[in-house]
Write a protein that holds these residues in place. Sequence first.
Motif, PDB file in Angstrom:
ATOM      1  N   ILE A  22       0.822  -1.208   0.000  1.00  0.00           N
ATOM      2  CA  ILE A  22       0.000   0.000   0.000  1.00  0.00           C
ATOM      3  C   ILE A  22       0.860   1.263   0.000  1.00  0.00           C
ATOM      4  O   ILE A  22       1.808   1.386   0.768  1.00  0.00           O
ATOM      5  N   GLY A  23       0.516   2.207  -0.903  1.00  0.00           N
ATOM      6  CA  GLY A  23       1.097   3.539  -0.844  1.00  0.00           C
ATOM      7  C   GLY A  23       2.529   3.654  -1.308  1.00  0.00           C
ATOM      8  O   GLY A  23       3.198   4.651  -0.990  1.00  0.00           O
ATOM      9  N   LYS A  24       3.043   2.684  -2.056  1.00  0.00           N
ATOM     10  CA  LYS A  24       4.435   2.720  -2.502  1.00  0.00           C
ATOM     11  C   LYS A  24       4.538   2.564  -4.021  1.00  0.00           C
ATOM     12  O   LYS A  24       5.394   1.863  -4.531  1.00  0.00           O
ATOM     13  N   ARG A  25       3.655   3.256  -4.730  1.00  0.00           N
ATOM     14  CA  ARG A  25       3.608   3.088  -6.183  1.00  0.00           C
ATOM     15  C   ARG A  25       4.923   3.503  -6.852  1.00  0.00           C
ATOM     16  O   ARG A  25       5.401   2.838  -7.767  1.00  0.00           O
ATOM     17  N   LYS A  26       5.507   4.620  -6.400  1.00  0.00           N
ATOM     18  CA  LYS A  26       6.765   5.068  -7.001  1.00  0.00           C
ATOM     19  C   LYS A  26       7.851   4.013  -6.844  1.00  0.00           C
ATOM     20  O   LYS A  26       8.589   3.709  -7.795  1.00  0.00           O
ATOM     21  N   GLU A  27       7.974   3.449  -5.656  1.00  0.00           N
ATOM     22  CA  GLU A  27       8.992   2.426  -5.404  1.00  0.00           C
ATOM     23  C   GLU A  27       8.700   1.154  -6.208  1.00  0.00           C
ATOM     24  O   GLU A  27       9.628   0.510  -6.704  1.00  0.00           O
ATOM     25  N   ILE A  28       7.426   0.800  -6.333  1.00  0.00           N
ATOM     26  CA  ILE A  28       7.052  -0.365  -7.136  1.00  0.00           C
ATOM     27  C   ILE A  28       7.428  -0.141  -8.598  1.00  0.00           C
ATOM     28  O   ILE A  28       7.971  -1.036  -9.267  1.00  0.00           O
ATOM     29  N   GLU A  29       7.162   1.048  -9.107  1.00  0.00           N
ATOM     30  CA  GLU A  29       7.504   1.360 -10.494  1.00  0.00           C
ATOM     31  C   GLU A  29       9.011   1.294 -10.711  1.00  0.00           C
ATOM     32  O   GLU A  29       9.479   0.785 -11.743  1.00  0.00           O
ATOM     33  N   ASP A  45      16.115  -0.958   4.166  1.00  0.00           N
ATOM     34  CA  ASP A  45      15.261  -0.187   5.068  1.00  0.00           C
ATOM     35  C   ASP A  45      15.151  -0.924   6.391  1.00  0.00           C
ATOM     36  O   ASP A  45      15.655  -2.041   6.549  1.00  0.00           O
ATOM     37  N   VAL A  46      14.481  -0.278   7.333  1.00  0.00           N
ATOM     38  CA  VAL A  46      14.294  -0.870   8.656  1.00  0.00           C
ATOM     39  C   VAL A  46      13.373  -2.081   8.559  1.00  0.00           C
ATOM     40  O   VAL A  46      12.618  -2.228   7.589  1.00  0.00           O
ATOM     41  N   PRO A  47      13.404  -2.973   9.541  1.00  0.00           N
ATOM     42  CA  PRO A  47      12.524  -4.146   9.504  1.00  0.00           C
ATOM     43  C   PRO A  47      11.051  -3.754   9.552  1.00  0.00           C
ATOM     44  O   PRO A  47      10.668  -2.749  10.169  1.00  0.00           O
ATOM     45  N   GLY A  48      10.217  -4.561   8.881  1.00  0.00           N
ATOM     46  CA  GLY A  48       8.779  -4.427   9.029  1.00  0.00           C
ATOM     47  C   GLY A  48       8.080  -3.477   8.079  1.00  0.00           C
ATOM     48  O   GLY A  48       6.891  -3.208   8.253  1.00  0.00           O
ATOM     49  N   VAL A  49       8.786  -2.958   7.047  1.00  0.00           N
ATOM     50  CA  VAL A  49       8.135  -2.011   6.137  1.00  0.00           C
ATOM     51  C   VAL A  49       7.696  -2.663   4.821  1.00  0.00           C
ATOM     52  O   VAL A  49       7.196  -1.978   3.935  1.00  0.00           O
ATOM     53  N   GLY A  50       7.893  -3.983   4.685  1.00  0.00           N
ATOM     54  CA  GLY A  50       7.361  -4.681   3.516  1.00  0.00           C
ATOM     55  C   GLY A  50       8.374  -5.065   2.460  1.00  0.00           C
ATOM     56  O   GLY A  50       7.992  -5.381   1.328  1.00  0.00           O
ATOM     57  N   LYS A  51       9.666  -5.085   2.787  1.00  0.00           N
ATOM     58  CA  LYS A  51      10.681  -5.420   1.790  1.00  0.00           C
ATOM     59  C   LYS A  51      10.492  -6.839   1.254  1.00  0.00           C
ATOM     60  O   LYS A  51      10.424  -7.062   0.035  1.00  0.00           O
ATOM     61  N   THR A  52      10.409  -7.798   2.161  1.00  0.00           N
ATOM     62  CA  THR A  52      10.259  -9.197   1.748  1.00  0.00           C
ATOM     63  C   THR A  52       8.926  -9.421   1.043  1.00  0.00           C
ATOM     64  O   THR A  52       8.850 -10.144   0.041  1.00  0.00           O
ATOM     65  N   LEU A  53       7.877  -8.791   1.529  1.00  0.00           N
ATOM     66  CA  LEU A  53       6.556  -8.933   0.906  1.00  0.00           C
ATOM     67  C   LEU A  53       6.571  -8.399  -0.523  1.00  0.00           C
ATOM     68  O   LEU A  53       5.947  -8.993  -1.419  1.00  0.00           O
ATOM     69  N   ARG A 171      19.163   0.689  -5.675  1.00  0.00           N
ATOM     70  CA  ARG A 171      18.883   0.539  -4.251  1.00  0.00           C
ATOM     71  C   ARG A 171      17.622   1.343  -3.962  1.00  0.00           C
ATOM     72  O   ARG A 171      17.551   2.534  -4.256  1.00  0.00           O
ATOM     73  N   ILE A 172      16.632   0.678  -3.386  1.00  0.00           N
ATOM     74  CA  ILE A 172      15.329   1.294  -3.159  1.00  0.00           C
ATOM     75  C   ILE A 172      14.982   1.192  -1.675  1.00  0.00           C
ATOM     76  O   ILE A 172      15.140   0.129  -1.066  1.00  0.00           O
ATOM     77  N   ALA A 173      14.531   2.287  -1.100  1.00  0.00           N
ATOM     78  CA  ALA A 173      14.050   2.305   0.281  1.00  0.00           C
ATOM     79  C   ALA A 173      12.537   2.509   0.264  1.00  0.00           C
ATOM     80  O   ALA A 173      12.030   3.385  -0.442  1.00  0.00           O
ATOM     81  N   LEU A 174      11.825   1.706   1.029  1.00  0.00           N
ATOM     82  CA  LEU A 174      10.364   1.820   1.065  1.00  0.00           C
ATOM     83  C   LEU A 174       9.903   2.894   2.039  1.00  0.00           C
ATOM     84  O   LEU A 174       8.999   3.672   1.729  1.00  0.00           O
ATOM     85  N   GLY A 175      10.508   2.959   3.205  1.00  0.00           N
ATOM     86  CA  GLY A 175      10.102   3.957   4.188  1.00  0.00           C
ATOM     87  C   GLY A 175       8.786   3.596   4.864  1.00  0.00           C
ATOM     88  O   GLY A 175       8.045   2.713   4.423  1.00  0.00           O
ATOM     89  N   TYR A 176       8.490   4.293   5.952  1.00  0.00           N
ATOM     90  CA  TYR A 176       7.232   4.069   6.660  1.00  0.00           C
ATOM     91  C   TYR A 176       6.061   4.650   5.859  1.00  0.00           C
ATOM     92  O   TYR A 176       6.209   5.682   5.197  1.00  0.00           O
ATOM     93  N   ALA A 184      -5.303   2.168   5.571  1.00  0.00           N
ATOM     94  CA  ALA A 184      -5.758   1.416   4.396  1.00  0.00           C
ATOM     95  C   ALA A 184      -5.146   0.025   4.371  1.00  0.00           C
ATOM     96  O   ALA A 184      -5.794  -0.951   3.965  1.00  0.00           O
ATOM     97  N   MET A 185      -3.887  -0.073   4.806  1.00  0.00           N
ATOM     98  CA  MET A 185      -3.228  -1.375   4.873  1.00  0.00           C
ATOM     99  C   MET A 185      -3.941  -2.302   5.850  1.00  0.00           C
ATOM    100  O   MET A 185      -4.168  -3.484   5.572  1.00  0.00           O
ATOM    101  N   LEU A 186      -4.337  -1.764   7.002  1.00  0.00           N
ATOM    102  CA  LEU A 186      -5.054  -2.575   7.988  1.00  0.00           C
ATOM    103  C   LEU A 186      -6.414  -3.016   7.451  1.00  0.00           C
ATOM    104  O   LEU A 186      -6.852  -4.154   7.667  1.00  0.00           O
TER     105      LEU A 186
END
Length: 322
Positions: A22-29, A45-53, A171-176, A184-186
Amino acid sequence: MIDDYSADLLGKLVNRVNSVIIGKRKEIELAIVSMLYGGHILLEDVPGVGKTLLVRTLAACLGGTFGRIQFTSDLMPSDVTGVSVYHPQTGQFEFRPGAIMAHVVLADEINRAAPRTQSALLEAMEERKVTVDGVTHPLPKPFLLLATQNPLDYEGTHRLPEAQLDRFLMRIALGYPQPEQEVAMLDRMQERLSLEEIRPVLLLEEMVQMQRQVRKVLVDERIKQYLVAIAHASRRHSQLALGISPRGTLAWMGAAQAMAYYKGRSYVIPDDVKAVAAAVLSHRIMLKPEAKLSGLRGEDLVEDLLSQGKVPVSHPHRGVSS
Protein backbone atom coordinates in the motif's frame (compact mmCIF):
# COMPACT_ATOMS: atom_id res chain seq x y z
CA MET A 1 7.45 2.87 -28.68
CA ILE A 2 5.98 0.24 -26.39
CA ASP A 3 3.03 -1.61 -27.92
CA ASP A 4 -0.42 -1.45 -26.34
CA TYR A 5 -0.31 -5.07 -25.20
CA SER A 6 2.97 -4.64 -23.31
CA ALA A 7 1.79 -1.32 -21.83
CA ASP A 8 -1.38 -3.01 -20.60
CA LEU A 9 0.61 -5.85 -19.02
CA LEU A 10 2.92 -3.45 -17.20
CA GLY A 11 -0.04 -1.42 -15.97
CA LYS A 12 -1.69 -4.56 -14.61
CA LEU A 13 1.59 -5.60 -12.97
CA VAL A 14 1.96 -2.28 -11.14
CA ASN A 15 -1.68 -2.31 -10.03
CA ARG A 16 -1.48 -5.91 -8.81
CA VAL A 17 1.63 -5.27 -6.71
CA ASN A 18 0.20 -1.97 -5.49
CA SER A 19 -2.87 -3.84 -4.21
CA VAL A 20 -0.58 -5.69 -1.81
CA ILE A 21 2.05 -3.04 -1.01
CA ILE A 22 0.00 0.00 0.00
CA GLY A 23 1.10 3.54 -0.84
CA LYS A 24 4.43 2.72 -2.50
CA ARG A 25 3.61 3.09 -6.18
CA LYS A 26 6.77 5.07 -7.00
CA GLU A 27 8.99 2.43 -5.40
CA ILE A 28 7.05 -0.37 -7.14
CA GLU A 29 7.50 1.36 -10.49
CA LEU A 30 11.24 1.72 -9.88
CA ALA A 31 11.49 -1.99 -9.06
CA ILE A 32 9.64 -2.93 -12.25
CA VAL A 33 11.79 -0.56 -14.30
CA SER A 34 14.87 -2.27 -12.88
CA MET A 35 13.45 -5.68 -13.78
CA LEU A 36 12.71 -4.49 -17.33
CA TYR A 37 16.44 -3.88 -17.76
CA GLY A 38 17.25 -7.21 -16.11
CA GLY A 39 18.89 -5.48 -13.16
CA HIS A 40 19.19 -6.67 -9.58
CA ILE A 41 17.59 -4.69 -6.74
CA LEU A 42 18.75 -3.94 -3.20
CA LEU A 43 15.88 -3.07 -0.85
CA GLU A 44 17.41 -1.30 2.16
CA ASP A 45 15.26 -0.19 5.07
CA VAL A 46 14.29 -0.87 8.66
CA PRO A 47 12.52 -4.15 9.50
CA GLY A 48 8.78 -4.43 9.03
CA VAL A 49 8.14 -2.01 6.14
CA GLY A 50 7.36 -4.68 3.52
CA LYS A 51 10.68 -5.42 1.79
CA THR A 52 10.26 -9.20 1.75
CA LEU A 53 6.56 -8.93 0.91
CA LEU A 54 7.37 -6.75 -2.12
CA VAL A 55 9.84 -9.32 -3.45
CA ARG A 56 7.47 -12.24 -2.94
CA THR A 57 4.61 -10.33 -4.59
CA LEU A 58 6.73 -9.44 -7.63
CA ALA A 59 7.82 -13.08 -7.92
CA ALA A 60 4.20 -14.29 -7.71
CA CYS A 61 3.16 -11.86 -10.46
CA LEU A 62 5.98 -12.98 -12.77
CA GLY A 63 5.56 -16.70 -12.33
CA GLY A 64 8.53 -18.98 -12.95
CA THR A 65 10.61 -20.50 -10.19
CA PHE A 66 11.29 -18.71 -6.92
CA GLY A 67 14.21 -19.20 -4.59
CA ARG A 68 14.66 -17.74 -1.12
CA ILE A 69 17.98 -17.61 0.70
CA GLN A 70 17.85 -16.57 4.35
CA PHE A 71 21.25 -15.02 4.98
CA THR A 72 22.66 -15.78 8.42
CA SER A 73 26.12 -15.66 9.96
CA ASP A 74 26.63 -19.42 9.46
CA LEU A 75 25.43 -19.56 5.84
CA MET A 76 28.03 -21.18 3.57
CA PRO A 77 28.73 -20.28 -0.11
CA SER A 78 27.67 -23.80 -1.14
CA ASP A 79 24.25 -23.16 0.42
CA VAL A 80 23.84 -20.38 -2.15
CA THR A 81 25.36 -21.83 -5.30
CA GLY A 82 24.84 -25.56 -4.81
CA VAL A 83 27.14 -28.50 -4.18
CA SER A 84 28.47 -31.58 -5.98
CA VAL A 85 27.57 -34.83 -4.21
CA TYR A 86 29.49 -38.06 -4.85
CA HIS A 87 27.50 -41.25 -5.39
CA PRO A 88 29.62 -44.34 -4.58
CA GLN A 89 27.25 -46.64 -6.46
CA THR A 90 27.82 -44.89 -9.77
CA GLY A 91 31.19 -43.29 -9.11
CA GLN A 92 29.75 -40.00 -10.39
CA PHE A 93 29.30 -36.54 -8.91
CA GLU A 94 25.81 -35.09 -9.06
CA PHE A 95 25.20 -31.33 -8.89
CA ARG A 96 22.55 -30.33 -6.39
CA PRO A 97 21.58 -26.76 -7.20
CA GLY A 98 21.29 -24.11 -4.52
CA ALA A 99 18.46 -21.65 -4.18
CA ILE A 100 20.24 -19.26 -6.58
CA MET A 101 19.15 -21.50 -9.49
CA ALA A 102 15.74 -19.85 -9.93
CA HIS A 103 14.15 -17.13 -12.06
CA VAL A 104 13.49 -14.81 -9.12
CA VAL A 105 15.68 -15.08 -6.03
CA LEU A 106 15.12 -13.37 -2.70
CA ALA A 107 18.37 -12.83 -0.78
CA ASP A 108 16.79 -12.02 2.57
CA GLU A 109 18.82 -9.87 4.98
CA ILE A 110 21.86 -10.21 2.77
CA ASN A 111 24.12 -8.19 5.05
CA ARG A 112 23.78 -10.66 7.94
CA ALA A 113 26.03 -13.20 6.20
CA ALA A 114 29.82 -13.13 6.31
CA PRO A 115 31.64 -11.42 3.40
CA ARG A 116 32.82 -14.82 2.08
CA THR A 117 29.24 -15.93 1.58
CA GLN A 118 28.14 -12.58 0.16
CA SER A 119 30.89 -12.85 -2.47
CA ALA A 120 29.39 -16.15 -3.68
CA LEU A 121 26.72 -14.04 -5.39
CA LEU A 122 29.13 -11.99 -7.52
CA GLU A 123 29.46 -14.41 -10.45
CA ALA A 124 25.72 -15.09 -10.48
CA MET A 125 24.85 -11.38 -10.46
CA GLU A 126 27.32 -10.36 -13.15
CA GLU A 127 27.55 -13.37 -15.48
CA ARG A 128 24.27 -15.22 -14.79
CA LYS A 129 26.09 -18.44 -13.96
CA VAL A 130 27.66 -20.28 -11.03
CA THR A 131 30.80 -22.39 -10.96
CA VAL A 132 30.96 -25.35 -8.57
CA ASP A 133 34.02 -27.62 -8.46
CA GLY A 134 35.23 -26.21 -11.76
CA VAL A 135 31.95 -26.86 -13.60
CA THR A 136 29.90 -23.90 -14.81
CA HIS A 137 26.12 -24.00 -14.53
CA PRO A 138 24.03 -21.32 -16.31
CA LEU A 139 21.22 -19.65 -14.44
CA PRO A 140 17.68 -19.63 -15.86
CA LYS A 141 16.44 -16.74 -18.01
CA PRO A 142 15.34 -14.30 -16.85
CA PHE A 143 17.35 -14.24 -13.63
CA LEU A 144 16.54 -11.52 -11.12
CA LEU A 145 18.09 -11.16 -7.67
CA LEU A 146 16.23 -9.01 -5.15
CA ALA A 147 18.05 -8.57 -1.86
CA THR A 148 16.80 -7.07 1.38
CA GLN A 149 19.11 -5.34 3.82
CA ASN A 150 18.75 -3.72 7.21
CA PRO A 151 20.61 -0.47 7.94
CA LEU A 152 24.25 -1.00 8.86
CA ASP A 153 23.86 0.27 12.42
CA TYR A 154 21.61 -2.70 13.26
CA GLU A 155 23.14 -5.53 15.28
CA GLY A 156 24.64 -8.45 13.38
CA THR A 157 25.06 -6.73 10.02
CA HIS A 158 28.10 -6.70 7.72
CA ARG A 159 28.83 -4.03 5.16
CA LEU A 160 28.46 -5.21 1.56
CA PRO A 161 31.69 -4.80 -0.45
CA GLU A 162 31.71 -1.93 -2.95
CA ALA A 163 32.20 -4.43 -5.79
CA GLN A 164 28.97 -6.17 -4.85
CA LEU A 165 26.99 -2.96 -4.30
CA ASP A 166 28.03 -1.89 -7.80
CA ARG A 167 26.28 -4.94 -9.24
CA PHE A 168 22.87 -3.91 -7.98
CA LEU A 169 21.17 -1.78 -10.60
CA MET A 170 19.08 0.04 -7.99
CA ARG A 171 18.88 0.54 -4.25
CA ILE A 172 15.33 1.29 -3.16
CA ALA A 173 14.05 2.31 0.28
CA LEU A 174 10.36 1.82 1.06
CA GLY A 175 10.10 3.96 4.19
CA TYR A 176 7.23 4.07 6.66
CA PRO A 177 3.73 4.57 5.22
CA GLN A 178 1.70 7.71 5.85
CA PRO A 179 -0.98 7.34 8.58
CA GLU A 180 -3.83 7.12 6.06
CA GLN A 181 -1.88 4.52 4.07
CA GLU A 182 -1.29 2.45 7.18
CA VAL A 183 -5.02 2.55 7.96
CA ALA A 184 -5.76 1.42 4.40
CA MET A 185 -3.23 -1.37 4.87
CA LEU A 186 -5.05 -2.58 7.99
CA ASP A 187 -8.39 -2.45 6.15
CA ARG A 188 -7.08 -4.34 3.17
CA MET A 189 -5.33 -6.95 5.30
CA GLN A 190 -8.72 -8.45 6.11
CA GLU A 191 -9.64 -9.00 2.48
CA ARG A 192 -6.26 -9.41 0.76
CA LEU A 193 -5.55 -12.54 -1.23
CA SER A 194 -2.73 -14.71 0.02
CA LEU A 195 0.39 -14.74 -2.15
CA GLU A 196 -0.37 -18.33 -3.15
CA GLU A 197 -3.63 -17.09 -4.74
CA ILE A 198 -1.96 -14.39 -6.86
CA ARG A 199 -1.85 -15.40 -10.51
CA PRO A 200 1.07 -14.37 -12.76
CA VAL A 201 0.48 -11.20 -14.76
CA LEU A 202 3.47 -11.66 -17.08
CA LEU A 203 4.80 -14.81 -18.70
CA LEU A 204 8.56 -15.25 -18.41
CA GLU A 205 8.87 -15.15 -22.20
CA GLU A 206 7.08 -11.80 -22.23
CA MET A 207 9.49 -10.36 -19.68
CA VAL A 208 12.49 -11.57 -21.71
CA GLN A 209 11.00 -10.00 -24.85
CA MET A 210 10.46 -6.68 -23.06
CA GLN A 211 14.06 -6.74 -21.83
CA ARG A 212 15.22 -7.09 -25.44
CA GLN A 213 13.04 -4.16 -26.50
CA VAL A 214 14.40 -1.97 -23.68
CA ARG A 215 17.91 -2.26 -25.08
CA LYS A 216 16.69 -0.87 -28.41
CA VAL A 217 15.44 2.38 -26.83
CA LEU A 218 17.31 5.30 -28.44
CA VAL A 219 19.79 7.26 -26.31
CA ASP A 220 20.86 10.52 -27.96
CA GLU A 221 24.57 11.35 -28.02
CA ARG A 222 23.95 14.44 -25.86
CA ILE A 223 22.27 12.31 -23.20
CA LYS A 224 25.35 10.05 -23.15
CA GLN A 225 27.64 13.06 -22.83
CA TYR A 226 25.52 14.31 -19.92
CA LEU A 227 25.78 10.95 -18.11
CA VAL A 228 29.55 10.84 -18.56
CA ALA A 229 29.95 14.46 -17.44
CA ILE A 230 28.10 13.73 -14.20
CA ALA A 231 30.15 10.57 -13.63
CA HIS A 232 33.44 12.44 -14.11
CA ALA A 233 32.25 15.25 -11.82
CA SER A 234 31.54 12.66 -9.10
CA ARG A 235 35.14 11.45 -9.28
CA ARG A 236 36.38 14.96 -8.55
CA HIS A 237 33.74 15.94 -5.98
CA SER A 238 35.24 17.33 -2.78
CA GLN A 239 32.88 15.35 -0.54
CA LEU A 240 33.22 11.99 -2.28
CA ALA A 241 35.92 9.39 -1.64
CA LEU A 242 34.62 7.20 -4.47
CA GLY A 243 32.73 8.43 -7.52
CA ILE A 244 30.53 6.72 -10.11
CA SER A 245 32.29 3.84 -11.86
CA PRO A 246 32.02 3.18 -15.61
CA ARG A 247 29.74 0.27 -14.70
CA GLY A 248 27.59 2.80 -12.87
CA THR A 249 27.37 5.00 -15.96
CA LEU A 250 26.27 2.01 -18.05
CA ALA A 251 23.70 1.05 -15.41
CA TRP A 252 22.37 4.62 -15.32
CA MET A 253 21.87 4.67 -19.09
CA GLY A 254 20.20 1.25 -19.05
CA ALA A 255 17.83 2.24 -16.25
CA ALA A 256 16.93 5.41 -18.17
CA GLN A 257 16.15 3.27 -21.25
CA ALA A 258 13.92 1.05 -19.12
CA MET A 259 12.14 4.09 -17.66
CA ALA A 260 11.54 5.50 -21.16
CA TYR A 261 10.14 2.12 -22.26
CA TYR A 262 7.91 1.96 -19.19
CA LYS A 263 6.63 5.46 -20.00
CA GLY A 264 5.79 4.36 -23.55
CA ARG A 265 8.60 6.03 -25.49
CA SER A 266 11.21 4.68 -27.88
CA TYR A 267 13.79 7.30 -26.86
CA VAL A 268 15.24 8.62 -23.60
CA ILE A 269 14.56 12.15 -22.40
CA PRO A 270 16.29 14.00 -19.50
CA ASP A 271 13.35 13.32 -17.19
CA ASP A 272 14.03 9.57 -17.52
CA VAL A 273 17.64 10.11 -16.54
CA LYS A 274 16.72 12.16 -13.47
CA ALA A 275 13.90 9.82 -12.42
CA VAL A 276 16.26 6.88 -11.88
CA ALA A 277 19.41 8.78 -10.81
CA ALA A 278 19.08 8.48 -7.03
CA ALA A 279 18.13 4.79 -7.07
CA VAL A 280 20.95 3.88 -9.48
CA LEU A 281 23.77 6.09 -8.18
CA SER A 282 23.41 6.68 -4.43
CA HIS A 283 24.82 3.27 -3.45
CA ARG A 284 27.68 3.48 -5.96
CA ILE A 285 29.36 6.51 -4.41
CA MET A 286 31.28 6.68 -1.13
CA LEU A 287 31.11 9.77 1.03
CA LYS A 288 34.14 11.07 2.85
CA PRO A 289 33.98 10.73 6.65
CA GLU A 290 33.49 14.46 7.17
CA ALA A 291 30.54 14.45 4.74
CA LYS A 292 28.90 11.60 6.68
CA LEU A 293 29.46 13.40 9.97
CA SER A 294 27.70 16.47 8.57
CA GLY A 295 24.59 14.34 7.97
CA LEU A 296 24.81 14.11 4.17
CA ARG A 297 23.47 11.04 2.36
CA GLY A 298 24.31 9.54 -1.00
CA GLU A 299 21.01 10.84 -2.37
CA ASP A 300 21.99 14.39 -1.36
CA LEU A 301 25.26 14.18 -3.26
CA VAL A 302 23.52 12.74 -6.35
CA GLU A 303 21.11 15.68 -6.31
CA ASP A 304 24.07 18.06 -5.98
CA LEU A 305 25.79 16.46 -8.97
CA LEU A 306 22.65 16.69 -11.09
CA SER A 307 22.27 20.37 -10.24
CA GLN A 308 25.79 21.07 -11.53
CA GLY A 309 25.35 19.41 -14.92
CA LYS A 310 23.99 21.09 -18.03
CA VAL A 311 20.81 19.18 -18.84
CA PRO A 312 20.06 18.61 -22.55
CA VAL A 313 16.82 20.21 -23.75
CA SER A 314 14.11 17.72 -24.75
CA HIS A 315 11.66 18.17 -27.63
CA PRO A 316 8.54 16.02 -28.10
CA HIS A 317 9.05 13.33 -30.78
CA ARG A 318 12.63 14.52 -31.41
CA GLY A 319 14.49 13.40 -28.34
CA VAL A 320 16.99 16.01 -27.16
CA SER A 321 19.06 18.86 -28.52
CA SER A 322 21.70 21.17 -27.17
